[in-house]
Design an enzyme around this catalytic site. Sequence first.
Site, short mmCIF file in Angstrom:
data_model
loop_
_atom_site.label_atom_id
_atom_site.label_comp_id
_atom_site.label_asym_id
_atom_site.label_seq_id
_atom_site.Cartn_x
_atom_site.Cartn_y
_atom_site.Cartn_z
N GLN A 17 0.61 -1.44 -0.13
CA GLN A 17 -0.06 -0.03 0.03
C GLN A 17 0.83 1.35 0.09
OE1 GLN A 17 -3.10 2.30 2.67
NE2 GLN A 17 -3.04 0.34 3.10
N LEU A 72 9.04 -8.48 -14.86
CA LEU A 72 10.55 -8.64 -15.02
C LEU A 72 11.08 -9.28 -13.77
CD1 LEU A 72 12.89 -7.26 -16.82
CD2 LEU A 72 12.93 -5.27 -15.21
N ASN A 96 9.48 0.49 -2.01
CA ASN A 96 9.23 0.10 -0.73
C ASN A 96 9.56 -1.40 -0.40
OD1 ASN A 96 6.65 -0.89 -1.72
ND2 ASN A 96 5.79 -0.81 -0.02
N ARG A 104 20.58 -5.91 -2.51
CA ARG A 104 20.49 -7.39 -3.01
C ARG A 104 20.43 -7.81 -4.12
NH1 ARG A 104 18.20 -7.93 2.44
NH2 ARG A 104 16.45 -8.27 1.80
N GLU A 139 1.48 -1.34 8.34
CA GLU A 139 0.61 -0.05 8.72
C GLU A 139 0.39 0.11 10.20
OE1 GLU A 139 -1.35 2.41 7.32
OE2 GLU A 139 -1.82 3.12 9.23
N ASP A 168 0.74 3.82 5.85
CA ASP A 168 1.05 3.45 4.52
C ASP A 168 0.74 4.64 3.69
OD1 ASP A 168 1.88 1.02 4.76
OD2 ASP A 168 -0.07 0.17 4.78
N GLY A 247 -7.89 20.27 19.66
CA GLY A 247 -7.59 21.60 19.18
C GLY A 247 -8.05 22.65 20.26
N GLY A 248 -8.11 24.00 20.07
CA GLY A 248 -8.39 25.05 20.96
C GLY A 248 -9.83 25.01 21.03
N GLN A 249 -10.63 24.41 20.29
CA GLN A 249 -12.05 24.36 20.18
C GLN A 249 -12.53 23.17 20.77
OE1 GLN A 249 -13.37 27.23 20.01
NE2 GLN A 249 -12.06 28.47 18.82
N1 CAO Z 1 11.99 -9.87 -9.54
C1 CAO Z 1 12.79 -10.62 -8.66
N2 CAO Z 1 12.53 -10.31 -7.42
C2 CAO Z 1 11.79 -9.49 -6.73
C3 CAO Z 1 11.03 -8.55 -7.62
C4 CAO Z 1 11.31 -8.67 -9.05
N3 CAO Z 1 10.57 -8.02 -9.88
N4 CAO Z 1 10.47 -7.73 -6.87
C5 CAO Z 1 10.67 -8.09 -5.68
N5 CAO Z 1 11.63 -8.89 -5.52
C6 CAO Z 1 12.21 -9.77 -4.54
C7 CAO Z 1 12.84 -8.76 -3.83
O1 CAO Z 1 14.10 -8.52 -4.14
C8 CAO Z 1 13.06 -9.60 -2.15
O2 CAO Z 1 14.09 -10.56 -2.52
P1 CAO Z 1 15.17 -10.71 -1.16
O3 CAO Z 1 14.46 -10.76 0.26
O4 CAO Z 1 15.97 -11.93 -1.65
O5 CAO Z 1 16.09 -9.53 -1.37
C9 CAO Z 1 11.84 -10.20 -2.23
O6 CAO Z 1 11.05 -10.21 -3.39
C10 CAO Z 1 10.84 -9.61 -1.14
O7 CAO Z 1 10.66 -8.47 -1.14
P2 CAO Z 1 10.31 -7.60 0.43
O8 CAO Z 1 11.21 -8.20 1.36
O9 CAO Z 1 10.18 -6.42 -0.01
O10 CAO Z 1 8.80 -8.39 0.53
P3 CAO Z 1 8.18 -8.85 2.06
O11 CAO Z 1 6.96 -9.61 1.52
O12 CAO Z 1 9.20 -9.83 2.77
O13 CAO Z 1 7.96 -7.72 2.98
C11 CAO Z 1 6.98 -5.66 3.44
C12 CAO Z 1 6.87 -6.94 2.75
C13 CAO Z 1 6.05 -4.65 3.17
C14 CAO Z 1 7.04 -6.07 5.20
C15 CAO Z 1 8.52 -4.92 3.40
O14 CAO Z 1 8.49 -4.85 1.82
C16 CAO Z 1 8.72 -3.68 3.81
O15 CAO Z 1 8.90 -3.65 5.15
N6 CAO Z 1 8.80 -2.65 3.39
C17 CAO Z 1 9.26 -1.17 3.51
C18 CAO Z 1 7.94 -0.83 4.37
C19 CAO Z 1 6.67 -0.61 4.10
O16 CAO Z 1 6.69 -0.13 2.72
N7 CAO Z 1 5.55 -0.99 4.63
C20 CAO Z 1 4.40 -1.01 4.01
C21 CAO Z 1 3.78 -2.28 3.73
S1 CAO Z 1 2.24 -2.12 3.46
O17 CAO Z 1 2.12 -0.82 2.38
#
Ligand code: CAO
Length: 415
Positions: A17, A72, A96, A104, A139, A168, A247-249
């Site tokens: 999100q 991709l 994000n 990585r 979130e 978010d 707030g103030g009101q």
């Molecule tokens: N091709 C190949 N790999 C891909 C890719 C693509 N097009 N897009 C993503 N990936 C891979 C990433 O490189 C990552 O791989 P590694 O862990 O090996 O480096 C993997 O997919 C997962 O990515 P992630 O760690 O971001 O995803 P997650 O589900 O484990 O975590 C979240 C999700 C939201 C907790 C985490 O991304 C996060 O903390 N983000 C920052 C804070 C944030 O935005 N939070 C809000 C979430 S709700 O809006």
Amino acid sequence: MGKALDGVRILDFTHVQSGPTCTQLLAWFGADVIKVERVGAGDITREQLRDIPDADSLYFTMLNGNKRSVTLDTKNPHGKRVLERMIRDCDVLVENFAPGALERMGFGWERIQTLNPRMIVASVKGFGPGPYEDCKVYENVAQCVGGAASTTGFDDGPPVVTGAQIGDSGTGLHLALGIVTALFQREHTGRGQKVLAAMQDGVLNLCRVKLRDQQRLDRTGVMKEYPQYPNDDFGDAVPRAGNASGGGQPGWILKCKGWETDPNAYIYFIAQAPVWERICKLIGREEWIGDPRYATPNSRLPHLKEIFAEIERWTMNRTKFDAMAVLNRYDIPCGPILSMKEIASDESLRTSGTIVEVEHPVRGKYLTVGNPIKLSDSPTEVTRSPLLGEHTDEVLAEFGYSNDEIRSLRVAGAI
Ligand code: CAO
């Protein structure tokens, strides 16, 4: 008519999100947002909270309108070369991922800078630099660590998270502002830069009135507009203030006709000082006007509970909409508690483009929230979210790939 961000090309690596709200906003302002998704899977929200089998969820469709989708595999060597080319030709990369994921993948800040020194790299992370910078965040975690949860709810209950997605969508808004600001600075410097919006920081920014109150509490030990005053004790941290205005009101949520069966038959009422006399007349307490216990805003503070109980006797005899109509005639600030059902069918929100109905090839019609920011020279036309990889061939062709090259990338599993 052109759009404000015409010509800005965004490589959108966002998911869930926070990031998607940011890039959707930029797309509404006219940027070309190319959402890069995992091959065969895409953004995880495509399949989360599904209400129609095999159709992209509302979670996804409502956060990814006006974008193009490319699949991709950025871990595949051929995919990495495609990404290099895209980085060279785009203005902004937004992501994000969990901390460290971009590095990585082999695309840390230094590498991107080498490929394209004008590129702006914008990130949402849970925390800024410090002990928690490597943590994943969602979130409600952000609401808890940003000060919202400890200050939301009622004094006799646990901390509460709010329905407004301030962690978010709130951070997505902050990031969008950072990106357009960096684009503006690039006009002068010719250089890109890193933009970071941490969710904890974003929530705290939205909770700054509570940090204000913490300092007032530290100094004086009391906050007279809080419901704890005058009968309950204050601790050493800002307490939960129920529905007090902050707030103030002074304000509070009051029952309206039908509250016994309708959970939203309530109105928010603000006892604004300039209209105090009108309030007294309206509720039949004209004697309060000259009474020194109620005559000034300060003298009223110890009596707020009694005052709102008396006003509630008036609101309880009217529907929330009738109460709103009468109160507005007297210029008394108020607002009915609107349910999502009521908002979804609100004609004025549809006319203004804040609620939009969109046609989707798989799920049919769905409602979404349109652009809440209206620019007179850059009107927003909300279009549906893309299907997974819908624009892969089209976008790769724009980046100079021939049909044969696209075919072999597909065979190699890179797209
Ligand atoms: N091709 C190949 N790999 C891909 C890719 C693509 N097009 N897009 C993503 N990936 C891979 C990433 O490189 C990552 O791989 P590694 O862990 O090996 O480096 C993997 O997919 C997962 O990515 P992630 O760690 O971001 O995803 P997650 O589900 O484990 O975590 C979240 C999700 C939201 C907790 C985490 O991304 C996060 O903390 N983000 C920052 C804070 C944030 O935005 N939070 C809000 C979430 S709700 O809006």
